[in-house]
Design an enzyme around this catalytic site. Structure first.
Site, PDB file in Angstrom:
ATOM      1  N   ASN A   1       0.856  -1.193   0.000  1.00 28.64           N
ATOM      2  CA  ASN A   1       0.000   0.000   0.000  1.00 28.64           C
ATOM      3  C   ASN A   1       0.893   1.245   0.000  1.00 28.64           C
ATOM      4  OD1 ASN A   1      -1.838   2.010   0.410  1.00 28.64           O
ATOM      5  ND2 ASN A   1      -2.452   1.360   2.471  1.00 28.64           N
ATOM      6  N   TRP A   2       0.973   1.889  -1.144  1.00 30.25           N
ATOM      7  CA  TRP A   2       1.886   3.031  -1.284  1.00 30.25           C
ATOM      8  C   TRP A   2       1.331   4.306  -0.661  1.00 30.25           C
ATOM      9  CZ3 TRP A   2       3.754   2.575  -7.103  1.00 30.25           C
ATOM     10  CH2 TRP A   2       4.511   1.414  -7.245  1.00 30.25           C
ATOM     11  N   LYS A   3       0.050   4.317  -0.383  1.00 26.67           N
ATOM     12  CA  LYS A   3      -0.598   5.509   0.208  1.00 26.67           C
ATOM     13  C   LYS A   3      -0.317   6.756  -0.639  1.00 26.67           C
ATOM     14  CE  LYS A   3      -0.293   3.250   4.618  1.00 26.67           C
ATOM     15  NZ  LYS A   3      -0.324   3.334   6.059  1.00 26.67           N
TER      16      LYS A   3
ATOM     17  N   HIS B   1     -10.026   1.424   4.840  1.00 25.86           N
ATOM     18  CA  HIS B   1      -8.698   1.569   5.457  1.00 25.86           C
ATOM     19  C   HIS B   1      -8.806   2.537   6.636  1.00 25.86           C
ATOM     20  CE1 HIS B   1      -4.551   2.639   6.127  1.00 25.86           C
ATOM     21  NE2 HIS B   1      -4.237   1.502   5.517  1.00 25.86           N
TER      22      HIS B   1
ATOM     23  N   GLU C   1      -7.037   4.856   7.718  1.00 20.77           N
ATOM     24  CA  GLU C   1      -6.780   6.277   7.454  1.00 20.77           C
ATOM     25  C   GLU C   1      -8.015   6.933   6.843  1.00 20.77           C
ATOM     26  OE1 GLU C   1      -3.181   5.468   5.349  1.00 20.77           O
ATOM     27  OE2 GLU C   1      -2.272   4.915   7.266  1.00 20.77           O
TER      28      GLU C   1
ATOM     29  N   GLY D   1       1.678   2.302  10.595  1.00 20.35           N
ATOM     30  CA  GLY D   1       2.611   3.409  10.393  1.00 20.35           C
ATOM     31  C   GLY D   1       3.313   3.850  11.669  1.00 20.35           C
TER      32      GLY D   1
ATOM     33  N   SER E   1       2.730  -2.139  10.265  1.00 20.71           N
ATOM     34  CA  SER E   1       4.176  -2.139  10.503  1.00 20.71           C
ATOM     35  C   SER E   1       4.850  -3.475  10.154  1.00 20.71           C
ATOM     36  CB  SER E   1       4.483  -1.738  11.949  1.00 20.71           C
ATOM     37  OG  SER E   1       4.036  -0.416  12.190  1.00 20.71           O
TER      38      SER E   1
ATOM     39  N   GLY F   1       2.527  -1.338   4.286  1.00 22.21           N
ATOM     40  CA  GLY F   1       2.564   0.096   3.993  1.00 22.21           C
ATOM     41  C   GLY F   1       3.985   0.583   3.820  1.00 22.21           C
ATOM     42  N   GLY F   2       4.558   1.131   4.894  1.00 22.41           N
ATOM     43  CA  GLY F   2       5.892   1.746   4.842  1.00 22.41           C
ATOM     44  C   GLY F   2       6.943   0.882   4.158  1.00 22.41           C
TER      45      GLY F   2
HETATM   46  P1  PGA Z   1       2.256   0.247   7.615  1.00 17.67           P
HETATM   47  O1  PGA Z   1       0.843   0.470   6.882  1.00 17.67           O
HETATM   48  O2  PGA Z   1       2.819  -1.046   7.127  1.00 17.67           O
HETATM   49  O3  PGA Z   1       3.081   1.432   7.268  1.00 17.67           O
HETATM   50  O4  PGA Z   1       1.953   0.182   9.097  1.00 17.67           O
HETATM   51  C1  PGA Z   1      -0.031  -0.602   6.674  1.00 17.67           C
HETATM   52  C2  PGA Z   1      -1.290  -0.118   6.008  1.00 17.67           C
HETATM   53  O5  PGA Z   1      -1.706   1.010   6.254  1.00 17.67           O
HETATM   54  O6  PGA Z   1      -1.897  -0.840   5.218  1.00 17.67           O
END
Ligand code: PGA
Length: 267
Positions: free
Chosen positions: A10-12, A96, A98, A174, A214, A235-236
């Site tokens: 997930n590049w956000k 999601h 966010e 995150g 994470s 994500g990250g």
């Molecule tokens: P993260 O994000 O790995 O940076 O915690 C995961 C996600 O939001 O899908």
């Protein structure tokens, strides 16, 4: 774990279109393990160009949209629809954290999006998970069951069997703070039990469940080794090929170990 493992990056809200395309190109040059489905989730502006690139390269990489609205078309300034994703993305993130917490999306809104995605042939990756306060008050199970009940209410058992659910505890997204494999095991078990009681045993066994929060190359194996976990939403650590690819390799190597050795019978 059953079937192919799904590893979704997930590049956000990261990368220019040029950077996103360059990343996708680099990833498409890797040879994908046959038993792992690998997908990336670029922002909307880059989706279509990356889809063309992957088609040209005959790449098996999958594409997910980060978001889409539930109406097919019309006066909805700023939105894109599920039908617009057809032929471009195979998956779409729905619910999601966010979007739930920063962009204030409600369970009703999320339910409509899950239904719209399924109706349009795009697989929703339905994200659920508790906040830190909910966890501290031991409300995790209640939150999961409410989110499942409200988010999937418009879908049939057959449809639910084909979607992907991502367990993403909000406090682990995150933050660098990740859930223990024991916590993930319990949450995933709860999710399957809920789905089984609402939609029956076949759907409960078939629905794919990912862990996200994470995830790194160092902790990926511990989650993937859990029986109920079918993949990861990253994500990250998906923001560079050098951090993301080792997670794909971990998934591939674990999968190999799971293939039972068939003993040859004597003639
Ligand atoms: P993260 O994000 O790995 O940076 O915690 C995961 C996600 O939001 O899908």
């Amino acid at each position: 774990m059953s079937g192919q493992t799904l590893i979704l990056g997930n590049w956000k809200m990261n990368f220019t279109v040029k950077q996103a395309v360059a990343y996708a190109e680099k990833l498409s040059e890797k040879s994908l393990p046959s038993d792992v489905i690998v997908g990336i989730t670029p922002h909307t502006l880059a989706l279509s160009e990356i889809a063309t690139l992957l088609q040209d390269k005959k790449s098996q990489l999958k594409l997910a949209a980060q978001n889409a609205f539930y109406k097919d078309e019309g006066a909805y300034t700023g939105e894109i629809s599920m039908p617009m994703l057809r032929g471009i993305a195979q998956y779409v993130l729905v619910g999601h954290s966010e979007r739930r917490h920063v962009l204030r999306e409600s369970n009703d809104f999320i339910r409509e999006k899950n239904a719209a995605a399924v109706r349009c042939g795009i697989t929703p990756v339905f994200c659920i998970g508790e906040t830190l306060v909910e966890r501290q008050h031991y409300h995790t199970n209640q939150v999961l069951s409410d989110q499942i009940m409200l988010g999937l209410a418009d879908l049939t058992a057959e449809e639910v069997a084909e979607i992907v659910i991502a367990y993403e505890p909000v406090w682990a997204i995150g933050t660098g703070e990740y859930a223990s494999p024991e916590d993930v095991d319990k949450a995933v078990d709860k999710i399957r039990t809920e789905i089984t009681s609402m939609y029956g045993a076949t759907t409960g066994a078939r629905v794919r469940i990912l862990y996200g929060g994470s995830v790194t190359k160092d902790n990926a194996a511990a989650y993937l080794a859990l029986q109920g976990v079918d993949g990861l939403l990253v994500g990250g650590a998906s923001l560079s090929v050098s951090k993301f690819w080792p997670i794909v390799e971990t998934a591939a190597s674990l999968k190999k170990k799971l293939i039972p050795v068939v003993e040859k019978k004597g003639r």
